[in-house]
Design a protein around this motif. Structure first.
Motif, PDB file in Angstrom:
ATOM      1  N   ASP A 321      -6.363   3.191  25.095  1.00 36.19           N
ATOM      2  CA  ASP A 321      -7.551   3.601  24.331  1.00 36.19           C
ATOM      3  C   ASP A 321      -7.376   3.254  22.851  1.00 36.19           C
ATOM      4  OD1 ASP A 321      -5.574   5.451  23.848  1.00 36.19           O
ATOM      5  OD2 ASP A 321      -6.957   7.162  23.692  1.00 36.19           O
ATOM      6  N   PHE A 322      -6.909   2.027  22.615  1.00 36.82           N
ATOM      7  CA  PHE A 322      -6.593   1.574  21.259  1.00 36.82           C
ATOM      8  C   PHE A 322      -7.198   0.195  21.031  1.00 36.82           C
ATOM      9  CE2 PHE A 322      -3.394  -0.577  18.400  1.00 36.82           C
ATOM     10  CZ  PHE A 322      -3.750   0.125  17.252  1.00 36.82           C
ATOM     11  N   GLN A 323      -7.838   0.027  19.874  1.00 39.26           N
ATOM     12  CA  GLN A 323      -8.366  -1.277  19.471  1.00 39.26           C
ATOM     13  C   GLN A 323      -7.783  -1.637  18.116  1.00 39.26           C
ATOM     14  OE1 GLN A 323     -12.664  -1.599  19.662  1.00 39.26           O
ATOM     15  NE2 GLN A 323     -12.774  -0.021  21.232  1.00 39.26           N
ATOM     16  N   ILE A 324      -7.495  -2.914  17.935  1.00 40.93           N
ATOM     17  CA  ILE A 324      -6.886  -3.366  16.690  1.00 40.93           C
ATOM     18  C   ILE A 324      -7.521  -4.685  16.260  1.00 40.93           C
ATOM     19  CG2 ILE A 324      -4.986  -4.527  17.883  1.00 40.93           C
ATOM     20  CD1 ILE A 324      -3.182  -3.786  15.506  1.00 40.93           C
ATOM     21  N   THR A 325      -7.784  -4.815  14.965  1.00 38.69           N
ATOM     22  CA  THR A 325      -8.213  -6.097  14.404  1.00 38.69           C
ATOM     23  C   THR A 325      -7.113  -6.568  13.450  1.00 38.69           C
ATOM     24  OG1 THR A 325      -9.356  -5.131  12.492  1.00 38.69           O
ATOM     25  CG2 THR A 325     -10.615  -5.395  14.528  1.00 38.69           C
ATOM     26  N   THR A 326      -6.845  -7.847  13.448  1.00 43.43           N
ATOM     27  CA  THR A 326      -5.773  -8.389  12.615  1.00 43.43           C
ATOM     28  C   THR A 326      -6.294  -9.548  11.786  1.00 43.43           C
ATOM     29  OG1 THR A 326      -5.030  -9.933  14.330  1.00 43.43           O
ATOM     30  CG2 THR A 326      -4.045  -7.726  14.331  1.00 43.43           C
ATOM     31  N   GLU A 327      -5.699  -9.719  10.615  1.00 45.63           N
ATOM     32  CA  GLU A 327      -6.090 -10.809   9.730  1.00 45.63           C
ATOM     33  C   GLU A 327      -4.916 -11.160   8.829  1.00 45.63           C
ATOM     34  OE1 GLU A 327      -9.946 -11.969   6.892  1.00 45.63           O
ATOM     35  OE2 GLU A 327      -9.547  -9.878   7.437  1.00 45.63           O
ATOM     36  N   SER A 328      -4.683 -12.429   8.631  1.00 43.36           N
ATOM     37  CA  SER A 328      -3.651 -12.915   7.704  1.00 43.36           C
ATOM     38  C   SER A 328      -4.319 -13.743   6.612  1.00 43.36           C
ATOM     39  CB  SER A 328      -2.612 -13.776   8.436  1.00 43.36           C
ATOM     40  OG  SER A 328      -1.828 -12.986   9.305  1.00 43.36           O
ATOM     41  N   ILE A 329      -4.059 -13.391   5.355  1.00 41.08           N
ATOM     42  CA  ILE A 329      -4.737 -14.037   4.233  1.00 41.08           C
ATOM     43  C   ILE A 329      -3.697 -14.411   3.177  1.00 41.08           C
ATOM     44  CG2 ILE A 329      -6.537 -13.798   2.485  1.00 41.08           C
ATOM     45  CD1 ILE A 329      -7.697 -11.513   4.155  1.00 41.08           C
ATOM     46  N   ALA A 330      -3.711 -15.655   2.764  1.00 42.04           N
ATOM     47  CA  ALA A 330      -2.836 -16.067   1.664  1.00 42.04           C
ATOM     48  C   ALA A 330      -3.385 -15.536   0.346  1.00 42.04           C
ATOM     49  CB  ALA A 330      -2.747 -17.586   1.616  1.00 42.04           C
ATOM     50  N   GLY A 331      -2.486 -15.225  -0.571  1.00 43.68           N
ATOM     51  CA  GLY A 331      -2.911 -14.781  -1.891  1.00 43.68           C
ATOM     52  C   GLY A 331      -3.659 -15.878  -2.626  1.00 43.68           C
ATOM     53  N   ARG A 332      -4.756 -15.522  -3.256  1.00 45.70           N
ATOM     54  CA  ARG A 332      -5.554 -16.509  -3.990  1.00 45.70           C
ATOM     55  C   ARG A 332      -4.838 -16.950  -5.262  1.00 45.70           C
ATOM     56  NH1 ARG A 332     -10.462 -12.874  -5.126  1.00 45.70           N
ATOM     57  NH2 ARG A 332      -8.708 -11.434  -5.289  1.00 45.70           N
ATOM     58  N   GLY A 333      -5.108 -18.192  -5.652  1.00 49.87           N
ATOM     59  CA  GLY A 333      -4.566 -18.674  -6.911  1.00 49.87           C
ATOM     60  C   GLY A 333      -5.185 -17.944  -8.090  1.00 49.87           C
ATOM     61  N   GLY A 334      -4.406 -17.745  -9.117  1.00 49.86           N
ATOM     62  CA  GLY A 334      -4.901 -17.058 -10.300  1.00 49.86           C
ATOM     63  C   GLY A 334      -5.882 -17.906 -11.089  1.00 49.86           C
ATOM     64  N   PRO A 335      -6.788 -17.268 -11.812  1.00 57.08           N
ATOM     65  CA  PRO A 335      -7.743 -18.033 -12.623  1.00 57.08           C
ATOM     66  C   PRO A 335      -7.048 -18.706 -13.796  1.00 57.08           C
ATOM     67  CG  PRO A 335      -7.929 -15.699 -13.105  1.00 57.08           C
ATOM     68  CD  PRO A 335      -6.963 -15.812 -11.967  1.00 57.08           C
ATOM     69  N   GLY A 336      -7.617 -19.810 -14.231  1.00 54.46           N
ATOM     70  CA  GLY A 336      -7.063 -20.481 -15.406  1.00 54.46           C
ATOM     71  C   GLY A 336      -7.174 -19.616 -16.646  1.00 54.46           C
ATOM     72  N   GLY A 337      -6.274 -19.835 -17.568  1.00 50.68           N
ATOM     73  CA  GLY A 337      -6.284 -19.068 -18.805  1.00 50.68           C
ATOM     74  C   GLY A 337      -7.472 -19.424 -19.684  1.00 50.68           C
ATOM     75  N   ASP A 338      -7.872 -18.475 -20.491  1.00 50.37           N
ATOM     76  CA  ASP A 338      -8.952 -18.743 -21.437  1.00 50.37           C
ATOM     77  C   ASP A 338      -8.527 -19.827 -22.423  1.00 50.37           C
ATOM     78  OD1 ASP A 338     -10.540 -16.764 -20.339  1.00 50.37           O
ATOM     79  OD2 ASP A 338      -9.798 -15.212 -21.701  1.00 50.37           O
ATOM     80  N   GLY A 339      -9.520 -20.616 -22.877  1.00 53.50           N
ATOM     81  CA  GLY A 339      -9.235 -21.594 -23.913  1.00 53.50           C
ATOM     82  C   GLY A 339      -8.896 -20.925 -25.230  1.00 53.50           C
ATOM     83  N   GLY A 340      -8.136 -21.615 -26.041  1.00 51.98           N
ATOM     84  CA  GLY A 340      -7.774 -21.073 -27.348  1.00 51.98           C
ATOM     85  C   GLY A 340      -8.978 -20.947 -28.265  1.00 51.98           C
ATOM     86  N   ASP A 341      -8.902 -20.009 -29.169  1.00 53.50           N
ATOM     87  CA  ASP A 341      -9.985 -19.834 -30.135  1.00 53.50           C
ATOM     88  C   ASP A 341     -10.045 -21.037 -31.073  1.00 53.50           C
ATOM     89  OD1 ASP A 341     -10.495 -17.301 -29.082  1.00 53.50           O
ATOM     90  OD2 ASP A 341      -9.042 -16.348 -30.428  1.00 53.50           O
ATOM     91  N   GLY A 342     -11.264 -21.354 -31.493  1.00 51.69           N
ATOM     92  CA  GLY A 342     -11.410 -22.425 -32.471  1.00 51.69           C
ATOM     93  C   GLY A 342     -10.837 -22.018 -33.817  1.00 51.69           C
TER      94      GLY A 342
END
Length: 404
Positions: A321-342
């Motif tokens: 009387d048991f149900q299970i869902t499984t999922e494997s997900i790789a960690g997402r790449g981080g966003p690029g850094g902000d550009g430098g201030d002018g």
């Protein structure tokens, strides 16, 4: 006489054969079997977290005066918890607490020194409500998930070994979906998580997920060396018919002519007024030019890689009387850094200098230059790796179980 000797000889032979070939095959050097305990205690669980009772049974001669049952908790003195009738052979103690150890003592009322004793340890359950983090491998009997509860291992290597799992749409996951590493750091890997249960009930969601990579570093700002705007042109005095007057006349003399022109109504004043009317602005005073725009900021650094999903294994012996869902997900790449201030804009150019007599207009300094434009955002980091996930329910197996 011969018949008597024959009789004893036959009797000795029969006795020898009986002793050497008889039915007792036990090793004479083996320790004796331990005696069967006459007071026994077992723990019985209710289908609720940390709800237990102790079931005591005994195999003793009937006491003519009944029984006295005492309980000792921790280092406290034993206290009577029940006075039982003569024919009673069992007792349920439902006033116990999870994680505690109890000693029970049973004696006839008329023979308090004749005591039977048994120790019972009450197990502990883990109850997951809301969002919880699992930091160490738990020493528990059962695992309960309340509706919508989430239990996170946060990349640790853990083994969860329990007798039972009860789950009402609960979730066991490695990292939350929005987990992300620190700026400038790679996402953490999911680690190795092994879940074992003899029995499971309900619905459980299991997610192996790496931590997202940290954001890239911010780009360097534009150079802080502002360039000023060009200065305005200086004003130049002119005099009709005799330009040299502007060079030879002093400021003091010019002011004197202005005074006569204003105050003397006679010939001297008229002469002064005519004289002043010959002055004109030969070259207008110029405003300063705007400052030079600042230097653009540098591009931001690339985001950092996401963590690997982690190794995860779930094994349930009985899952009818048991149900299970499984999922494997790789960690997402981080966003690029902000550009430098002018970089900062340069100061405005200086106003041109007016002529000596103030005939030309008064010029203004130029405005400061605009700051440089920000640098572009860096590139997104790479994803982590999806690792093995093993699922065993009874005799059925799916996924990659080779690492476990």
């Amino acid at each position: 006489m011969k018949s008597v000797l024959l009789f004893w000889s036959l009797l000795f032979t029969i006795s020898f054969l009986a002793s050497s070939c008889g039915g007792d095959d036990a090793d004479p050097l083996a320790p004796p079997n331990p005696p069967i305990p006459r007071l026994m205690g077992s723990v019985e669980a209710a289908p609720l977290p940390n709800q237990y009772q102790v079931h005591l049974t005994w195999n003793l001669n009937t006491s003519e005066t009944g029984w006295v049952l005492q309980r000792q908790e921790a280092s406290n003195a034993a206290k009577p918890i029940a006075f039982l009738k003569t024919e009673t052979k069992e007792y349920l103690d439902s006033t116990v607490s999870a994680g505690q150890s109890y000693h029970y003592f049973l004696a006839p009322k008329n023979q308090p020194s004749v005591v039977e004793e048994v120790q019972v340890i009450i197990p502990i359950d883990l109850e997951v409500t809301g969002i919880q983090e699992l930091k160490v491998a738990p020493q528990i009997n059962r695992l309960f998930f309340h509706p919508g509860a989430h239990l996170y291992t946060m990349g640790r290597d853990l083994e969860i070994d329990v007798n039972e799992i009860y789950s009402d749409e609960g979730t066991l996951a490695i990292f939350p979906p929005d987990a992300r590493g620190l700026i400038g750091h790679r996402g953490r890997n999911g680690g190795r998580v092994v879940v074992k249960a003899k029995v499971a009930h309900g619905v459980l969601h299991v997610i192996a997920q790496g931590e997202g990579g940290g954001a890239g570093l911010k780009g360097h700002p534009g150079m802080d060396i502002p360039k000023p705007g060009a200065a305005g042109n200086n004003g130049q005095c002119g005099f009709h018919d005799k330009e040299s007057i502007c060079q030879t006349l002093t400021k003091q003399q010019f002011v004197g002519f202005q005074y006569l022109a204003k105050t003397d109504p006679d010939i001297n004043g008229e002469t002064a007024r005519v004289f002043l009317s010959h002055f004109y602005c030969r070259a207008q005073t110029g405003d300063g030019a705007p400052g030079v725009q600042g230097e653009a900021g540098e591009k931001g650094g690339s985001g950092f890689a996401g963590g690997n999903s982690g190794l995860l294994s779930v094994q349930v012996d009985h899952a009818t009387d048991f149900q299970i869902t499984t999922e494997s997900i790789a960690g997402r790449g981080g966003p690029g850094g902000d550009g430098g201030d002018g970089g900062p804009g340069g100061p405005g150019g200086a106003a041109g200098v007016n002529d000596s007599f103030g005939i030309c207009r008064v010029a203004s300094p130029g405005p400061n230059g605009a700051p440089g434009i920000p640098g572009a955002r860096g590139e997104t980091g790479s994803e982590g790796i999806v690792q093995a996930f093993c699922l065993r329910l009874g005799t059925n197996q799916s996924g990659d179980c080779s690492p476990f």
